[in-house]
Enzyme design. Structure first.
Site, PDB file in Angstrom:
ATOM      1  N   ARG A  47      -9.409   0.378   3.543  1.00 31.40           N
ATOM      2  CA  ARG A  47      -8.484   1.454   3.183  1.00 31.40           C
ATOM      3  C   ARG A  47      -7.131   0.910   2.616  1.00 31.40           C
ATOM      4  O   ARG A  47      -6.363   1.123   1.778  1.00 31.40           O
ATOM      5  CB  ARG A  47      -7.960   2.518   3.901  1.00 31.40           C
ATOM      6  CG  ARG A  47      -9.375   3.653   3.968  1.00 31.40           C
ATOM      7  CD  ARG A  47      -8.938   4.748   4.798  1.00 31.40           C
ATOM      8  NE  ARG A  47      -7.618   5.075   4.527  1.00 31.40           N
ATOM      9  CZ  ARG A  47      -6.808   5.800   5.144  1.00 31.40           C
ATOM     10  NH1 ARG A  47      -7.382   6.333   6.259  1.00 31.40           N
ATOM     11  NH2 ARG A  47      -5.636   6.082   4.810  1.00 31.40           N
ATOM     12  N   CYS A  75      -5.249   8.348   8.753  1.00 23.40           N
ATOM     13  CA  CYS A  75      -5.493   7.934  10.110  1.00 23.40           C
ATOM     14  C   CYS A  75      -5.113   8.868  11.388  1.00 23.40           C
ATOM     15  O   CYS A  75      -4.307   9.631  11.132  1.00 23.40           O
ATOM     16  CB  CYS A  75      -4.717   6.611  10.244  1.00 23.40           C
ATOM     17  SG  CYS A  75      -5.215   5.277   9.412  1.00 23.40           S
ATOM     18  N   LYS A 127       0.952  -1.199  -0.057  1.00 28.75           N
ATOM     19  CA  LYS A 127       0.036   0.075  -0.016  1.00 28.75           C
ATOM     20  C   LYS A 127       0.984   1.281   0.036  1.00 28.75           C
ATOM     21  O   LYS A 127       0.714   2.290  -0.852  1.00 28.75           O
ATOM     22  CB  LYS A 127      -1.075   0.087   1.429  1.00 28.75           C
ATOM     23  CG  LYS A 127      -1.591   1.260   1.429  1.00 28.75           C
ATOM     24  CD  LYS A 127      -2.273   1.302   2.869  1.00 28.75           C
ATOM     25  CE  LYS A 127      -1.691   1.959   3.849  1.00 28.75           C
ATOM     26  NZ  LYS A 127      -1.462   3.324   4.261  1.00 28.75           N
TER      27      LYS A 127
HETATM   28  C1  EPZ Z   1       4.406   6.692   6.546  1.00 29.20           C
HETATM   29  O1  EPZ Z   1       3.492   8.015   7.103  1.00 29.20           O
HETATM   30  C2  EPZ Z   1       2.972   5.632   6.548  1.00 29.20           C
HETATM   31  N1  EPZ Z   1       1.984   6.200   5.435  1.00 29.20           N
HETATM   32  C3  EPZ Z   1       2.546   5.365   7.614  1.00 29.20           C
HETATM   33  O2  EPZ Z   1       1.665   4.397   7.601  1.00 29.20           O
HETATM   34  C4  EPZ Z   1       3.586   4.986   8.833  1.00 29.20           C
HETATM   35  O3  EPZ Z   1       3.424   4.853  10.001  1.00 29.20           O
HETATM   36  C5  EPZ Z   1       4.941   6.036   8.783  1.00 29.20           C
HETATM   37  O4  EPZ Z   1       5.091   6.466   7.404  1.00 29.20           O
HETATM   38  C6  EPZ Z   1       6.066   5.532   9.553  1.00 29.20           C
HETATM   39  O5  EPZ Z   1       6.505   4.412   9.013  1.00 29.20           O
HETATM   40  C7  EPZ Z   1       2.341   6.339   4.262  1.00 29.20           C
HETATM   41  O6  EPZ Z   1       3.469   5.792   3.751  1.00 29.20           O
HETATM   42  C8  EPZ Z   1       1.154   6.773   3.320  1.00 29.20           C
HETATM   43  P1  EPZ Z   1       6.499   9.920   8.605  1.00 29.20           P
HETATM   44  P2  EPZ Z   1       4.206   9.373   7.142  1.00 29.20           P
HETATM   45  O7  EPZ Z   1       6.670  11.069   7.899  1.00 29.20           O
HETATM   46  O8  EPZ Z   1       5.188   9.279   5.867  1.00 29.20           O
HETATM   47  C9  EPZ Z   1       7.308  13.210  12.174  1.00 29.20           C
HETATM   48  C10 EPZ Z   1      -0.201   3.175   7.803  1.00 29.20           C
HETATM   49  O9  EPZ Z   1      -0.836   2.364   8.791  1.00 29.20           O
HETATM   50  N2  EPZ Z   1       7.140  14.102  10.933  1.00 29.20           N
HETATM   51  O10 EPZ Z   1       7.462   8.899   8.277  1.00 29.20           O
HETATM   52  O11 EPZ Z   1       3.282  10.439   7.003  1.00 29.20           O
HETATM   53  C11 EPZ Z   1       5.680  12.567  12.286  1.00 29.20           C
HETATM   54  O12 EPZ Z   1       4.977  13.175  13.003  1.00 29.20           O
HETATM   55  C12 EPZ Z   1       0.526   4.292   7.977  1.00 29.20           C
HETATM   56  O13 EPZ Z   1       0.015   2.408   6.918  1.00 29.20           O
HETATM   57  C13 EPZ Z   1       7.518  15.528  11.203  1.00 29.20           C
HETATM   58  O14 EPZ Z   1       7.652  15.960  12.408  1.00 29.20           O
HETATM   59  O15 EPZ Z   1       5.173   9.171   8.369  1.00 29.20           O
HETATM   60  C14 EPZ Z   1       6.143  11.087  12.794  1.00 29.20           C
HETATM   61  O16 EPZ Z   1       6.331  11.125  14.182  1.00 29.20           O
HETATM   62  C15 EPZ Z   1      -0.094   5.125   9.353  1.00 29.20           C
HETATM   63  N3  EPZ Z   1       7.220  16.524  10.377  1.00 29.20           N
HETATM   64  C16 EPZ Z   1       7.415  10.861  12.030  1.00 29.20           C
HETATM   65  O17 EPZ Z   1       8.140  11.811  11.669  1.00 29.20           O
HETATM   66  C17 EPZ Z   1       7.236  15.849   8.813  1.00 29.20           C
HETATM   67  O18 EPZ Z   1       7.136  16.964   7.955  1.00 29.20           O
HETATM   68  C18 EPZ Z   1       7.307   9.804  11.042  1.00 29.20           C
HETATM   69  O19 EPZ Z   1       6.526  10.163   9.957  1.00 29.20           O
HETATM   70  C19 EPZ Z   1       6.823  14.692   8.705  1.00 29.20           C
HETATM   71  C20 EPZ Z   1       6.977  13.638   9.621  1.00 29.20           C
END
Ligand code: EPZ
Length: 432
Positions: A397, A117, A22
């Site tokens: 989803r 989510c 996904k």
């Molecule tokens: C991806 O989300 C995945 N979603 C998430 O999977 C997954 O949990 C996550 O990566 C971590 O592996 C998709 O790929 C669509 P991040 P993403 O940016 O990219 C902080 C699922 O269940 N952060 O790696 O949005 C953030 O708050 C979903 O399939 C910032 O501070 O996650 C978090 O604590 C849920 N500033 C950490 O980084 C930013 O600009 C990791 O987030 C971006 C992120």
């Protein structure tokens, strides 16, 4: 609103095939906007997030077809629209990839704030910081993000936090920029590598994906290509946990075992028997699971996306387990639900302390997000009696035909509509 009814206590056994990833799919589909030529993408999971993206690309003017066997054919040559603000866009978190893809296509993007989510604050400051380093001007106004650049120019970007989304978005925006972009402290998840491989198949020049430094040498144009998405690491992990939870014996096919090392290692520590093949994993449960401690981390650490199903497995392990959720601050909403089923868990901020109990009891529960839904399915498979899971739309989803696949392994699951009528189980190309 549909519900799942699970009569627990059946040992899962047999073979199950994992669908395409996904979180790779939701980035690869928008990435097609970086060319004007036809792309054929295979092994896409037939899930709601992919269908929503198909609709969004059509709204932008692309010609898109999606077949239930997971092939999408996209002709983006007629895309003229750079504004994505429909209800479909607001439904999903990954719509933020439209920003990088449209910027890379034509230097302009206006995208509604992404949904997705509810698992804690989901800032996109690192995406914006990356775009700005490439010379993009970003405004945030009345629920939309507007980004524009006369010219995208490669630069060094140091990510303050390891972010999957920011890493991929910066790759998308920089792949056709002038000069070289270097992303330092990049995410190393398998789907980051898959998106880089897809872009390289289109003619991009990206090196280092899968390490913490990615170098992107801008190219003038990208072409169409035919690409196959990698298997879904999290779906595979969910089946591994479900097999272990029911003391089952399941061969999980079409996986990349290397992507599953963190989960395999924890299951082995718990006493589960894991046998790795070239592209499959056999999981055999044990009579008494041992407690373990887990800390979620970016890849190759234990994935946050499996923390919720794993916490259910730990709820029936012998002794006390401690989970520390380091990625998302609010990813324990399923715990209240499994406590209704007899689990004994205390939450203290980002830590869950789980006291193993001998069994769970079926109860009406509600999914609060995608992986919470997967966790409740695992709980239902273990529990005595019937578990009724509402908010199934979250599960749809991200999991292709989840009950069909579990039924093929011997689970007793039905889907009902809001009148209590049984909905026939959807056939998946992946059910064998
Ligand atoms: C991806 O989300 C995945 N979603 C998430 O999977 C997954 O949990 C996550 O990566 C971590 O592996 C998709 O790929 C669509 P991040 P993403 O940016 O990219 C902080 C699922 O269940 N952060 O790696 O949005 C953030 O708050 C979903 O399939 C910032 O501070 O996650 C978090 O604590 C849920 N500033 C950490 O980084 C930013 O600009 C990791 O987030 C971006 C992120």
């Amino acid at each position: 609103m549909e519900k799942l009814l699970i009569r627990g206590g059946k040992r899962l056994s047999g073979n199950v095939k994992v669908s395409g990833a996904k979180n790779a799919a939701v980035a690869v589909i928008p990435a097609v906007l970086l060319t004007d030529e036809i792309c054929i993408i295979d092994n896409l999971p037939y899930i709601d997030d992919v269908i929503v993206l198909k609709n969004i690309l059509s709204e932008l003017g692309a010609k898109v077809s999606l077949s239930p066997n997971g092939r999408m054919v996209i002709d983006p040559s007629s895309v003229k629209r750079y504004i994505a603000n429909s209800e479909e866009v607001k439904k999903m978190r990954a719509s933020y990839y439209l920003l990088g893809a449209l910027l890379g296509r034509g230097g302009y993007a206006e995208v509604a704030f992404p949904g997705g989510c509810e698992i804690g604050a989901r800032p996109i400051d690192q995406h914006i910081k990356g775009f700005e380093s490439l010379g993009v001007h970003v405004d945030i106004e009345s629920g939309s993000i507007r980004a524009r650049a006369d010219k995208l120019i490669g630069n060094d970007v140091y990510l303050d936090v390891i972010s999957v989304g920011a890493t991929i978005n910066i790759m998308l925006a920089s792949v056709r920029a002038e000069g070289t972009t270097t992303i330092v402290n990049a995410a190393k998840e398998p789907h980051v590598v898959d998106v880089a491989n897809f872009l390289n198949a289109m003619g991009a020049n990206i090196k280092g994906a899968g390490t913490d430094t990615i170098k992107i040498k801008g190219v003038e144009r990208l072409s169409g290509c035919h690409y196959t998405i990698i298997p879904d690491q999290i779906e595979a992990g969910t089946f591994m946990i479900a097999a272990a939870a029911t003391n089952g014996d399941v061969l999980i096919k079409d996986v990349i075992p290397k992507h599953l090392e963190a989960i395999s290692a924890k299951l082995v520590e718990m006493g589960v028997d894991i046998m790795e093949g070239d592209d499959n994993i056999r999981v055999r449960g044990c009579n008494r699971l041992k407690s373990v401690n887990i800390k979620t981390l970016p890849y190759p650490g234990f994935p946050t996306d499996l923390q919720q199903p794993m916490s259910v497995l730990l709820s029936i392990a012998e002794g006390n387990s401690v989970i520390t959720e380091n990625v998302w601050e609010s990813r324990y909403k399923h715990i209240e639900e499994i406590c209704k089923m007899g689990a004994n868990v205390k939450i203290e901020d980002r830590v869950a302390i789980i006291k193993g109990v001998p069994s769970l009891k079926g109860a009406p529960v509600a999914a609060s997000d995608l992986r919470a839904g997967a966790a409740l399915i695992v709980a239902g498979l273990i529990a005595d009696g019937v578990t009724e899971i509402s908010n199934v739309q979250y599960i749809d989803r991200g999991y292709e035909c989840i009950e069909g696949k579990l039924i093929s392994l011997g689970a007793d699951i039905k889907r009902i509509d809001d009148m209590g009528r049984i909905i026939p189980t959807k056939k998946s190309a992946a059910v064998i």
